[in-house]
Design an enzyme around this catalytic site. Structure first.
Site, PDB file in Angstrom:
ATOM      1  N   THR A  14       0.900  -1.304   0.270  1.00 43.58           N
ATOM      2  CA  THR A  14       0.210  -0.314   0.101  1.00 43.58           C
ATOM      3  C   THR A  14       0.600   1.250   0.337  1.00 43.58           C
ATOM      4  O   THR A  14       0.282   2.044  -0.084  1.00 43.58           O
ATOM      5  CB  THR A  14      -0.774   0.180   1.298  1.00 43.58           C
ATOM      6  OG1 THR A  14      -2.033  -1.085   0.375  1.00 43.58           O
ATOM      7  CG2 THR A  14      -1.573   1.237   1.473  1.00 43.58           C
ATOM      8  N   SER A  57       1.953  -7.507  -0.887  1.00 43.45           N
ATOM      9  CA  SER A  57       2.958  -8.490  -0.266  1.00 43.45           C
ATOM     10  C   SER A  57       2.215  -9.321  -0.326  1.00 43.45           C
ATOM     11  O   SER A  57       3.268 -10.857   0.792  1.00 43.45           O
ATOM     12  CB  SER A  57       3.044  -7.870   1.051  1.00 43.45           C
ATOM     13  OG  SER A  57       1.938  -7.668   2.477  1.00 43.45           O
ATOM     14  N   THR A  88       2.170  -4.329   4.768  1.00 40.63           N
ATOM     15  CA  THR A  88       2.023  -4.089   5.593  1.00 40.63           C
ATOM     16  C   THR A  88       1.380  -6.326   6.210  1.00 40.63           C
ATOM     17  O   THR A  88       2.137  -6.727   7.597  1.00 40.63           O
ATOM     18  CB  THR A  88       0.649  -3.813   6.633  1.00 40.63           C
ATOM     19  OG1 THR A  88      -0.425  -3.668   6.007  1.00 40.63           O
ATOM     20  CG2 THR A  88       1.344  -2.224   6.445  1.00 40.63           C
ATOM     21  N   ASP A  89       0.801  -7.072   5.069  1.00 40.59           N
ATOM     22  CA  ASP A  89       0.116  -7.995   5.595  1.00 40.59           C
ATOM     23  C   ASP A  89       1.370  -8.965   5.812  1.00 40.59           C
ATOM     24  O   ASP A  89       1.072  -9.765   6.775  1.00 40.59           O
ATOM     25  CB  ASP A  89      -0.208  -8.316   4.481  1.00 40.59           C
ATOM     26  CG  ASP A  89      -1.715  -7.671   4.127  1.00 40.59           C
ATOM     27  OD1 ASP A  89      -2.072  -6.820   5.618  1.00 40.59           O
ATOM     28  OD2 ASP A  89      -2.323  -8.314   3.328  1.00 40.59           O
TER      29      ASP A  89
HETATM   30  N1  ASP Z   1      -2.351  -6.086   1.341  1.00 38.90           N
HETATM   31  C1  ASP Z   1      -1.061  -5.493   1.087  1.00 38.90           C
HETATM   32  C2  ASP Z   1      -0.104  -5.457   1.284  1.00 38.90           C
HETATM   33  O1  ASP Z   1       0.451  -6.354   2.116  1.00 38.90           O
HETATM   34  C3  ASP Z   1      -1.600  -3.801   2.542  1.00 38.90           C
HETATM   35  C4  ASP Z   1      -0.160  -3.299   3.147  1.00 38.90           C
HETATM   36  O2  ASP Z   1       0.175  -2.945   1.980  1.00 38.90           O
HETATM   37  O3  ASP Z   1      -0.640  -2.411   3.684  1.00 38.90           O
HETATM   38  O4  ASP Z   1       0.677  -5.437   0.387  1.00 38.90           O
END
Ligand code: ASP
Length: 341
Positions: A14, A57, A88-89
Site C-alpha cells: 500500500t 505482500s 504490511t500483511d
Molecule cells: N495488502 C497490502 C499488502 O500487504 C496491505 C498493506 O500494504 O498495508 O501489500
C-alpha cells in the site's frame, strides 16, 4: 556533512500506491515518484532506489525473501544502510527471513510500509518512510520494522491491527526504539561494530505447514499436513497444550511424525507469552511425543525459522537444537537458557 548512502528497495504494498483518476489504488509508476513525496530525506541521506517487485505482500513467498536477501548481500559493501518498503500483511515474515539469512549485521536493514496509501489523505506512508530512512542512518545494526511510533526487532514484529496506524507490535520484548519528539533507542539494540563480518545463510525449505489447534480439530487434518510438508508448526492453546482425549489423537500424529524424522514445533496461539510443555499433562504428552517447543517465538518467527533450518538440515536432532537456539533475538535469553525439550 557526510550524508549516509542508503539503498531503498521497493517491493510493493500500500505504501507505494496512489489513487488514480477512477479512484482506485494502483502502484505508483516509479520509485522516484514515490521518493519525491518525501523530499526531506535528501537533507540527511543519499538515496539510490531500485524496485524488486510491485506486489501486494500477500503474494510474497520464500523465493522472494531469498531474492531480497541476495540483493542486500550483493550491495552490502556499497551502502551504509537499507530501507525496504513493503506491504504490511506479510512484513513480519519478510523481516524474520532477513533476520535469519543476514546475521552479524554491521548496518541497519529497515522494513516499513503504511496502512493508507501514500498519496491518500491521512496516509501514514510519508511519516513511516521518513522515519525508516532516519533509522537507516542511525547506529542500530539489525533487521527492524519501523512503523508508527515503534522500532521493532525484525523477529519480534507482528501486525496486530488491520485498522490502527500503530499496526505493529513488538511481541514478548520491548521495542528496540521509540519515535516521538526524537528517536529514542533502547540499550538492548545491536549497534554498528567495526570488524563484524556479515554471515549470509541463504537457505529456505518452503514446505512447512502451520496448523492452529481448535476444538474439534481432527487428527487426519494434522496427518495430511505432516504428510505434505517437511515440518509443521502447531499452535496449541495457552502454554502449548494439545487435546489428548479424542480417538484419533493429535498427539499420536505428532509421535508418528517425529518417529519418521519430521519436526513438529509446538507454539502458542496466545499473542503474548511462552510455551511451557511440562506445565500440564496436555502439554507433557505432546512433549513426550517428540514435539519441539517454540518457547516465546512469534508464529511468524517460528515458521520462517523452521523453513530456514530445514533449508540447511533435515536431521531431526540438529533441527531440534537449531530451533531452540536464539540466532537473532527470536527467543528471550532467560528462556533459551532454561528451556529443555
Ligand atoms: N495488502 C497490502 C499488502 O500487504 C496491505 C498493506 O500494504 O498495508 O501489500
Amino acid at each position: 556533512m557526510y550524508r549516509p548512502k542508503i539503498l531503498h528497495i521497493a517491493t510493493g504494498g500500500t505504501i507505494a500506491m496512489a489513487k488514480g483518476e477512477d479512484g482506485s489504488l494502483a502502484p505508483i509508476e516509479s520509485n522516484e515518484d514515490l521518493l519525491k513525496m518525501v523530499p526531506e530525506i535528501d537533507g540527511f541521506a543519499q538515496v539510490h532506489t531500485i524496485r524488486l517487485s510491485s506486489f501486494d505482500s500477500a503474494d510474497l513467498s520464500p523465493p522472494f525473501w531469498l531474492d531480497l536477501a541476495r540483493v542486500i548481500h550483493e550491495e552490502y559493501e556499497n551502502y551504509d544502510g537499507f530501507v525496504v518498503s513493503h506491504g504490511t500483511d506479510t512484513m513480519a515474515y519478510s523481516a524474520a527471513a532477513l533476520s535469519y539469512i543476514l546475521q552479524e549485521l554491521d548496518k541497519p536493514v529497515v522494513l516499513t510500509g503504511s496502512q493508507i496509501a501514500i498519496g491518500v489523505i491521512g496516509s501514514d506512508g510519508k511519516r513511516n518512510l521518513v522515519n525508516a530512512f532516519r533509522v537507516a542512518t542511525s547506529d542500530i545494526a539489525e533487521v527492524m520494522v519501523v512503523f508508527g511510533s515503534k522500532i521493532i526487532r525484525g523477529v519480534r514484529a507482528r501486525k496486530i491491527s488491520a485498522f490502527s496506524l500503530e499496526a505493529f507490535e513488538s511481541i514478548n520484548e520491548n521495542a528496540i526504539g521509540e519515535i516521538g519528539l526524537q528517536l529514542r533507542f533502547s540499550k538492548s539494540r545491536a549497534t554498528r561494530r567495526a570488524g563484524r563480518r556479515l554471515l549470509y545463510t541463504p537457505a529456505m525449505e518452503p514446505s512447512v505447514g502451520l496448523v492452529t489447534i481448535h476444538p474439534g480439530l481432527r487428527g487426519e487434518v494434522l496427518e495430511y499436513m505432516v504428510d505434505h510438508h517437511e515440518g509443521v508448526i502447531l499452535l496449541g492453546y495457552g502454554t502449548g497444550n494439545i487435546p489428548v482425549r479424542e480417538e484419533d489423537s493429535l498427539v499420536s500424529v505428532v509421535k508418528a511424525a517425529t518417529q519418521k524424522g519430521k519436526p513438529v514445533v509446538v507454539g502458542t496461539q496466545c499473542v503474548l507469552g511462552s510455551t511451557n510443555l511440562s506445565l500440564y499433562k496436555v502439554g507433557k504428552n505432546v512433549m513426550n511425543a517428540g514435539a519441539i517447543p517454540s518457547v516465546d517465538m512469534t508464529p511468524e518467527a517460528a515458521l520462517v525459522k523452521l523453513m530456514w533450518v530445514l533449508g540447511q538440515t533435515k536431521d531431526l536432532s540438529r533441527v531440534e537444537s537449531m530451533m531452540m537456539k536464539s540466532y537473532c533475538g527470536e527467543i528471550s535469553k532467560q528462556l533459551e537458557l532454561t528451556c529443555h525439550v
